[in-house]
Enzyme design. Structure first.
Site, short mmCIF file in Angstrom:
data_model
loop_
_atom_site.label_atom_id
_atom_site.label_comp_id
_atom_site.label_asym_id
_atom_site.label_seq_id
_atom_site.Cartn_x
_atom_site.Cartn_y
_atom_site.Cartn_z
N ALA A 182 4.54 1.20 7.84
CA ALA A 182 5.43 -0.02 8.16
C ALA A 182 4.96 -0.78 9.35
O ALA A 182 4.69 -0.39 10.34
CB ALA A 182 6.73 0.83 8.41
N SER B 91 -7.06 -1.32 10.54
CA SER B 91 -7.46 -2.40 9.81
C SER B 91 -9.17 -2.80 10.32
O SER B 91 -9.34 -2.21 11.45
CB SER B 91 -6.72 -3.79 10.16
OG SER B 91 -7.25 -4.77 9.87
N ASN C 151 7.65 -5.15 17.18
CA ASN C 151 7.76 -4.29 16.00
C ASN C 151 6.55 -3.33 15.62
O ASN C 151 6.81 -2.05 15.59
CB ASN C 151 7.84 -5.26 14.76
CG ASN C 151 7.99 -4.55 13.35
OD1 ASN C 151 9.35 -4.05 13.29
ND2 ASN C 151 7.05 -4.26 12.69
N TYR D 164 -1.61 -9.45 15.75
CA TYR D 164 -1.72 -8.38 14.64
C TYR D 164 -2.87 -7.69 14.87
O TYR D 164 -2.57 -6.26 14.90
CB TYR D 164 -1.72 -9.18 13.42
CG TYR D 164 -2.08 -8.25 12.19
CD1 TYR D 164 -1.21 -7.28 11.92
CD2 TYR D 164 -3.72 -8.22 11.95
CE1 TYR D 164 -1.77 -6.34 10.92
CE2 TYR D 164 -4.12 -7.42 10.97
CZ TYR D 164 -3.22 -6.47 10.29
OH TYR D 164 -3.63 -5.61 9.45
N ILE E 201 0.84 -1.21 -0.01
CA ILE E 201 -0.06 -0.12 -0.05
C ILE E 201 0.90 1.32 -0.17
O ILE E 201 0.50 2.18 -0.52
CB ILE E 201 -1.02 0.01 1.15
CG1 ILE E 201 -1.80 -1.37 1.22
CG2 ILE E 201 -2.16 0.96 0.92
CD1 ILE E 201 -2.52 -1.44 2.43
N ASN F 192 -9.91 -4.95 2.75
CA ASN F 192 -9.13 -6.05 2.08
C ASN F 192 -8.57 -5.32 0.84
O ASN F 192 -9.19 -5.58 -0.29
CB ASN F 192 -9.79 -7.51 1.79
CG ASN F 192 -10.08 -8.16 2.86
OD1 ASN F 192 -10.86 -7.77 3.60
ND2 ASN F 192 -9.62 -9.23 3.08
N LYS G 282 -3.09 -3.39 16.20
CA LYS G 282 -3.75 -2.27 15.22
C LYS G 282 -4.84 -1.49 16.32
O LYS G 282 -4.88 -0.27 16.11
CB LYS G 282 -4.76 -2.50 14.29
CG LYS G 282 -3.90 -3.26 13.04
CD LYS G 282 -2.92 -2.15 12.47
CE LYS G 282 -1.95 -2.80 11.37
NZ LYS G 282 -0.71 -1.59 10.93
C1 UD1 Z 1 -6.89 -10.16 7.26
C2 UD1 Z 1 -7.53 -9.06 8.29
C3 UD1 Z 1 -7.11 -7.57 7.49
C4 UD1 Z 1 -5.66 -7.57 7.55
C5 UD1 Z 1 -5.28 -8.92 6.62
C6 UD1 Z 1 -3.66 -8.58 6.68
C7 UD1 Z 1 -9.75 -9.69 9.13
C8 UD1 Z 1 -11.26 -9.61 9.12
N1 UD1 Z 1 -9.07 -9.17 7.96
O1 UD1 Z 1 -7.48 -10.29 6.10
O2 UD1 Z 1 -7.65 -6.78 8.54
O3 UD1 Z 1 -5.28 -6.44 6.95
O4 UD1 Z 1 -5.64 -9.99 7.29
O5 UD1 Z 1 -3.18 -9.79 6.25
O6 UD1 Z 1 -9.19 -10.03 10.08
N2 UD1 Z 1 -8.56 -17.35 1.74
C9 UD1 Z 1 -8.72 -18.58 1.43
N3 UD1 Z 1 -7.69 -19.29 0.92
C10 UD1 Z 1 -6.31 -18.45 1.00
C11 UD1 Z 1 -6.33 -17.27 1.58
C12 UD1 Z 1 -7.30 -16.72 1.81
O7 UD1 Z 1 -9.79 -19.05 1.38
O8 UD1 Z 1 -5.35 -19.21 0.56
C13 UD1 Z 1 -9.82 -16.67 2.44
C14 UD1 Z 1 -9.81 -16.25 3.78
O9 UD1 Z 1 -10.34 -17.50 4.62
C15 UD1 Z 1 -10.69 -15.07 3.95
C16 UD1 Z 1 -10.66 -14.37 2.52
O10 UD1 Z 1 -10.02 -15.44 1.74
O11 UD1 Z 1 -12.21 -15.69 4.01
C17 UD1 Z 1 -9.60 -13.25 2.56
O12 UD1 Z 1 -8.46 -13.60 3.29
P1 UD1 Z 1 -7.21 -12.68 3.43
O13 UD1 Z 1 -6.99 -12.08 2.00
O14 UD1 Z 1 -6.22 -13.41 4.07
O15 UD1 Z 1 -7.55 -11.46 4.24
P2 UD1 Z 1 -8.23 -11.50 5.48
O16 UD1 Z 1 -7.83 -12.52 6.51
O17 UD1 Z 1 -9.68 -11.10 5.47
#
Ligand code: UD1
Length: 349
Positions: free
Chosen positions: A84, A127, A102, A152, A12, A182, A156
């Site tokens: 950061a 976040s 950190n 984490y 970002i 996201n 925040k």
């Molecule tokens: C989370 C935090 C967000 C933070 C981010 C940092 C929440 C709601 N959100 O985002 O604030 O900035 O982490 O990394 O806590 N998924 C899959 N398969 C994968 C990867 C992800 O199915 O391989 C799904 C996850 O289960 C989720 C969605 O995709 O439902 C988004 O996941 P991800 O991109 O990791 O972001 P968040 O976990 O929502």
């Protein structure tokens, strides 16, 4: 204005620098220790904007170094945008002390410097994780925050509190916490995007890297949620839209329109999208079929969260430029750029 962007080589941060350089006369200087990013990012920023950004490779957790090697050398800084931080939810559970050390010390040291060197404006990357398993959808800035599940997330929530308390003691200071939902996608040129070190955790880089054979599997974490297709709902927002909100936030802080000297804003699209819908959007824009698997729910994931973004659209005058398909097509363009560099064994530009 002279703006310090911390984490300027990050996902970002780099898009925000591009927006500042393209749309304002502000001078930008960066601090990034490349712990989860690459110095080459500054070459990409230069290729896109035609401008060179000076970066200091400093660890923000060292107050002495930050003061001596940055603030005493750079002279007056008008505003700080603080990106950061470490951001892998799962890693924060296994390495909590590293995350608290950190993320919190980095923020505290910057605020100590803001006090000592009289910095007026501060924008903190927060976040939507601060809402936890939110009590209502969409979440507004008034929706109560909850104790986050991960260290984490806690950094925040506590970071916001530290900034709010600090703002009460420095009345000429203007600060905002921006709660990102996201962030996904890449610069429209396809020349800058997300490139975490190691296997990505976030959905979109996993999808684009899986489609390119960089990672072996694509697992949907749970299809038994109470949502329209059983997969979890998130609010995916184009990284360039997020970046532009920072430029507007700086303008807002300078205009002194805010009633208080500390405030929070949701930065989301206002649309809840399921994991399956993300995969479909990718298949549509790429013309590829994703051979994914469905696995169990991921620990710590919430079922659903999406933003009410009306405060940002009204007060910051934030207009979204991109939707989910543009996010997926730019992310795919960026991945193809990475694939070409890898194939030709070229330094990535
Ligand atoms: C989370 C935090 C967000 C933070 C981010 C940092 C929440 C709601 N959100 O985002 O604030 O900035 O982490 O990394 O806590 N998924 C899959 N398969 C994968 C990867 C992800 O199915 O391989 C799904 C996850 O289960 C989720 C969605 O995709 O439902 C988004 O996941 P991800 O991109 O990791 O972001 P968040 O976990 O929502």
């Amino acid at each position: 204005m002279k703006i310090l962007v911390t984490g300027g080589a990050g996902y970002i941060g780099s898009h925000t620098i591009i927006d500042i350089l393209d749309n304002t006369d502000h001078e930008v200087v960066s601090i990034d220790n490349f712990s989860n990013s690459d110095p080459q990012t500054f070459e990409r920023i230069k290729a896109i904007t035609g401008k060179k950004v000076k970066n200091y490779e400093i660890d923000l957790t060292s107050y002495g170094t930050l003061k001596k090697e940055f603030f005493l050398k750079e002279g007056h800084i008008d505003g700080i945008i603080h990106f950061a931080a470490l951001k892998a939810v799962g890693e924060s559970v296994s390495k909590p002390v590293m995350y608290y050390h950190n993320n919190l010390n980095g923020l505290i040291n910057l605020l100590k410097c803001a006090q000592k060197f009289d910095v007026d404006s501060f924008i903190f990357s927060s976040s939507c994780t601060v809402y936890g398993n939110a009590l209502e959808q969409p979440v507004t800035e008034q929706t109560p925050t909850q104790i986050p599940e991960s260290p984490y997330g806690y950094t925040k929530l506590v970071g916001e509190k530290i900034l709010a308390d600090f703002a009460k003691t420095k009345l000429d200071f203007q600060a905002l916490s921006l709660r990102y939902f996201n962030p996904v996608g890449a610069h429209i040129s396809g020349m800058n995007g997300e490139l975490p070190k190691g296997r990505p955790n976030n959905l979109v880089p996993v999808v684009t890297q899986f489609a390119s054979g960089w990672v072996d599997d694509l697992v949907v974490h749970g299809s038994d949620y109470e949502t329209r297709d059983g997969t979890a709902i998130r609010d995916y927002i184009h990284v360039s839209d997020i970046a532009h909100a920072h430029v507007l936030a700086l303008e807002y802080l300078n205009s002194n329109e805010s009633e208080s000297n500390y405030d929070v804003f949701n930065l989301g699209s206002g649309r809840g999208v399921t994991v399956f819908e993300v995969l479909q959007a990718f298949e549509k824009v790429s013309g590829l079929k994703l051979d994914y698997k469905v696995g169990p729910r991921r620990e710590g994931d919430v079922e659903m969260i999406y933003a009410d973004n009306s405060k940002a659209t009204t007060l910051l005058k934030w207009n979204l430029q991109f939707g989910i398909e543009e996010a997926m097509s730019s992310a795919w363009k960026w991945q193809k750029h990475l694939n070409a560099a890898k194939r030709d064994d070229k330094v990535l530009l």
